[in-house]
Write an enzyme that holds these catalytic residues in place. Sequence first.
Site, PDB file in Angstrom:
ATOM      1  N   SER A  67       0.822  -1.210   0.000  1.00 42.73           N
ATOM      2  CA  SER A  67       0.000   0.000   0.000  1.00 42.73           C
ATOM      3  C   SER A  67       0.856   1.260   0.000  1.00 42.73           C
ATOM      4  CB  SER A  67      -0.901   0.021   1.242  1.00 42.73           C
ATOM      5  OG  SER A  67      -1.675  -1.149   1.322  1.00 42.73           O
TER       6      SER A  67
HETATM    7  N1  SAH Z   1      -1.011  -3.998   3.774  1.00 43.30           N
HETATM    8  C1  SAH Z   1      -0.434  -4.729   2.679  1.00 43.30           C
HETATM    9  C2  SAH Z   1      -1.396  -4.699   1.510  1.00 43.30           C
HETATM   10  C3  SAH Z   1      -1.245  -5.873   0.638  1.00 43.30           C
HETATM   11  S1  SAH Z   1      -2.413  -5.973  -0.674  1.00 43.30           S
HETATM   12  C4  SAH Z   1       0.893  -4.099   2.283  1.00 43.30           C
HETATM   13  O1  SAH Z   1       1.066  -2.901   2.508  1.00 43.30           O
HETATM   14  O2  SAH Z   1       1.751  -4.788   1.748  1.00 43.30           O
HETATM   15  C5  SAH Z   1      -3.717  -6.900   0.050  1.00 43.30           C
HETATM   16  C6  SAH Z   1      -3.410  -8.298   0.491  1.00 43.30           C
HETATM   17  O3  SAH Z   1      -4.651  -8.909   0.840  1.00 43.30           O
HETATM   18  C7  SAH Z   1      -2.773  -9.183  -0.573  1.00 43.30           C
HETATM   19  O4  SAH Z   1      -1.575  -9.718  -0.089  1.00 43.30           O
HETATM   20  C8  SAH Z   1      -3.818 -10.282  -0.797  1.00 43.30           C
HETATM   21  O5  SAH Z   1      -3.263 -11.557  -1.062  1.00 43.30           O
HETATM   22  C9  SAH Z   1      -4.562 -10.278   0.512  1.00 43.30           C
HETATM   23  N2  SAH Z   1      -5.904 -10.858   0.438  1.00 43.30           N
HETATM   24  C10 SAH Z   1      -6.812 -10.749  -0.556  1.00 43.30           C
HETATM   25  N3  SAH Z   1      -7.910 -11.446  -0.263  1.00 43.30           N
HETATM   26  C11 SAH Z   1      -7.704 -12.025   0.951  1.00 43.30           C
HETATM   27  C12 SAH Z   1      -8.484 -12.865   1.793  1.00 43.30           C
HETATM   28  N4  SAH Z   1      -9.708 -13.274   1.468  1.00 43.30           N
HETATM   29  N5  SAH Z   1      -7.935 -13.260   2.969  1.00 43.30           N
HETATM   30  C13 SAH Z   1      -6.709 -12.853   3.346  1.00 43.30           C
HETATM   31  N6  SAH Z   1      -5.927 -12.062   2.586  1.00 43.30           N
HETATM   32  C14 SAH Z   1      -6.414 -11.641   1.404  1.00 43.30           C
END
Ligand code: SAH
Length: 217
Positions: A67
């Site tokens: 993010s």
């Molecule tokens: N806060 C993180 C954002 C990552 S993007 C950062 O700054 O790196 C969002 C993440 O949510 C991804 O890694 C994706 O795999 C995860 N995600 C998507 N759907 C999900 C679900 N149903 N359960 C758990 N994680 C999920």
Amino acid sequence: MMSSRIGGKSKRSGELLAKKLQSEGISNTAVLQAIAQSPRHIFVPEILAHKAYDNTALPIGQGQTISQPYIVAKMSELLLAAGRPKSILEIGTGSGYQTSILAQLTDKVFSVERIKALQWQAKQCLRAMDLHNVAMKHGDGWQGWQSKGPFEAIIVTAAPASVPPALLSQLADGGRLIIPVGEQSQILKIITRDGDTFNEEQVEAVRFVPLVPGDLL
Ligand code: SAH
């Protein structure tokens, strides 16, 4: 993504990033300090390390993104607005960068991620930062993490089309849920619980990857 990549140079970069976020309206000093102290470059692919302290989202593989620092800071600040929670549930560990900021702001972080490879890398980064107060679960964030709840604070870093009922039920009385909601257009929401009543406040338009229901990778 190795501990040897944490160095003195990143300290100055982190401080500059925190200053930039402050100028964009982030005011919580604990959040700004956590941003200033965190080596964001270890959370991004090595070829993008030179962009790690820019205020932008970056790809982290598997079709996912780390993010934007502004939104990490903003969501952290909103989570702490009613005081410091003892523990935080995070849905969507991703790179682990947001997790590392949260780990500096509370006693214990519980973080759920559906992609095993990302979870593994995030774990290495948190270890390299010497943060040991994070428990991770390879699971579906739509279900939350019931056995560890209820939570005073829940943060979701991927966008569902609607608020997952399990997350509402795992929110403690008086607790806060910060979550982006929507498909093509998404809005960041703060949901607070008052007994059986859930109050909703809209913050701003955002863009997150979708919170995918079901199958784990
Ligand atoms: N806060 C993180 C954002 C990552 S993007 C950062 O700054 O790196 C969002 C993440 O949510 C991804 O890694 C994706 O795999 C995860 N995600 C998507 N759907 C999900 C679900 N149903 N359960 C758990 N994680 C999920």
